[in-house]
Enzyme design. Structure first.
Site, mmCIF file in Angstrom:
data_model
loop_
_atom_site.group_PDB
_atom_site.id
_atom_site.type_symbol
_atom_site.label_atom_id
_atom_site.label_comp_id
_atom_site.label_asym_id
_atom_site.label_seq_id
_atom_site.Cartn_x
_atom_site.Cartn_y
_atom_site.Cartn_z
ATOM 1 N N LEU A 144 2.898 0.614 -17.215
ATOM 2 C CA LEU A 144 2.710 -0.530 -16.516
ATOM 3 C C LEU A 144 1.395 -0.129 -15.773
ATOM 4 O O LEU A 144 1.066 1.083 -15.176
ATOM 5 C CB LEU A 144 3.802 -0.803 -15.476
ATOM 6 C CG LEU A 144 5.225 -1.399 -16.197
ATOM 7 C CD1 LEU A 144 6.071 -1.621 -14.927
ATOM 8 C CD2 LEU A 144 4.961 -2.565 -17.118
ATOM 9 N N ASP A 145 0.377 -1.105 -15.505
ATOM 10 C CA ASP A 145 -0.601 -1.054 -14.772
ATOM 11 C C ASP A 145 -0.453 -0.659 -13.417
ATOM 12 O O ASP A 145 0.688 -0.838 -12.929
ATOM 13 C CB ASP A 145 -1.395 -2.093 -14.642
ATOM 14 C CG ASP A 145 -2.039 -2.840 -16.207
ATOM 15 O OD1 ASP A 145 -2.235 -2.016 -17.028
ATOM 16 O OD2 ASP A 145 -2.441 -3.847 -16.232
ATOM 17 N N VAL A 146 -1.367 0.269 -12.724
ATOM 18 C CA VAL A 146 -1.066 0.426 -11.349
ATOM 19 C C VAL A 146 -0.812 -0.749 -10.472
ATOM 20 O O VAL A 146 -0.011 -0.714 -9.535
ATOM 21 C CB VAL A 146 -2.265 1.113 -10.803
ATOM 22 C CG1 VAL A 146 -2.323 1.305 -9.195
ATOM 23 C CG2 VAL A 146 -2.658 2.487 -11.498
ATOM 24 N N THR A 148 0.696 -3.472 -11.492
ATOM 25 C CA THR A 148 1.667 -4.293 -12.037
ATOM 26 C C THR A 148 3.017 -3.721 -11.579
ATOM 27 O O THR A 148 3.106 -2.460 -11.719
ATOM 28 C CB THR A 148 1.588 -4.540 -13.366
ATOM 29 O OG1 THR A 148 0.547 -5.020 -13.680
ATOM 30 C CG2 THR A 148 2.726 -5.266 -13.868
#
Length: 312
Positions: A144-146, A148
């Protein structure tokens, strides 16, 4: 002339496919460097064209000779056990650990990232992760993105790592996200099938690019507000920034996602300093038992507050 210690000197002709391309872009394409890194290298005089120093804007010609001195390789980042406030273990057994990831936390260490990571947080509370995969991302089967939040699974056993990697590769995992996007989608339910690759001119961004990797996003509008819509998103593929890129391409970026064109005024009104995007649920066959398992994450406080403002 030999390259400085620790650096690698390469000499090769400019391929036909790069004829007419800017020098920094050509170096980036040929050696897998970011555009910024390539431009820095050219500025330092480490990319010669037919023996001469050229500017980044110099248009290379097919057959011209490139002499490039590449920077020394960066040492792979290591996992450092570090307590991560807000990181919640939803489920754990001998095969997997499922976490609810807070904002501001990366999945694993990477060059240039010095903040907290899921892997470091799990190590700090005593979870042993599978050793498969690159050293800095062992056990990680998806990311997951930082910015998100939400549900993420990490493999603890080697057999679980192999099974989960295969499940993600063959699209056997149901990945559900909720996003709040600007405006109203037309149609309200649909599919975005558009290839994604690195942005041709902006580092750290991705874009819909001809010849990119196949990327498929299904969406369904759950609730509409005057200025935005809450959508349920199902991913078939898992490209970097896929949801963010696809909705931005539709001109309905995730609210708060300034990197991909969101309205900063709306983000400020909702009190958001990151994209409204949450990994809501994850369903897959448990690699140990073979049973179908589903894990769900509630909205974190910042996203819930923003949603409440939209509903007022």
């Amino acid at each position: 002339m030999s390259a400085p210690a620790g650096r690698d000197r390469r000499s090769l002709p400019v391929p036909d496919g790069l004829d007419g391309m800017r020098l920094d872009q050509a170096v980036s394409r040929l050696f897998g460097l970011s555009r910024t890194a390539a431009a820095t290298l050219v500025d330092a005089g480490d990319a010669l064209v037919d023996g001469a120093v050229r500017a980044n804007s110099h248009k290379v010609k097919a057959g011209s000779w490139l002499d490039v001195t590449l920077p020394a390789p960066v040492a792979a980042p290591t996992v450092v056990p570090q307590a991560v406030p807000g990181l919640r273990v939803v489920y754990a057994d001998d095969d997997i650990v499922v976490v609810d990831k807070p904002v501001g936390v990366a999945a694993h260490p990477s060059p240039g990232w010095s903040g907290p990571t899921v892997i470091g947080g799990l190590a700090a509370i005593g979870h042993t992760i599978a050793t498969s995969g690159a050293a800095e991302r062992q056990g990680v089967v998806h990311r997951l993105d930082v910015g998100t939040t939400g549900i993420m699974v990490v493999a603890k056993s080697e057999s679980a790592y192999s099974a989960l990697k295969r499940a993600f590769k063959y699209r056997e995992v149901d990945k559900r996200y909720h996003a709040v996007v600007q405006g109203h989608l037309d149609p309200l339910r649909g599919t975005v099938d558009a290839p994604i690759d690195r942005h041709p001119t902006h580092d750290y961004r991705w874009a819909v690019v001809s010849g990119g990797k196949p990327s498929i996003t299904h969406y369904d509008t759950v609730e509409a507000f005057p200025s935005a819509s809450l959508v349920d998103v199902r991913l078939e593929t898992g490209r970097t920034h896929q949801i963010r890129v696809h909705f931005s391409t539709l001109r309905h970026p995730c609210v708060g996602d300034l990197t991909y064109g969101a309205d900063p005024t709306l983000a400020a009104r909702l009190g958001l300093d990151r994209q409204w995007l949450h990994a809501r649920a994850l369903s897959f066959l448990h690699p140990g038992t073979g049973e179908q398992v589903t894990f769900v994450s509630e909205y974190p406080d910042d996203l819930a507050r923003a949603l409440a403002v939209l509903r007022d």
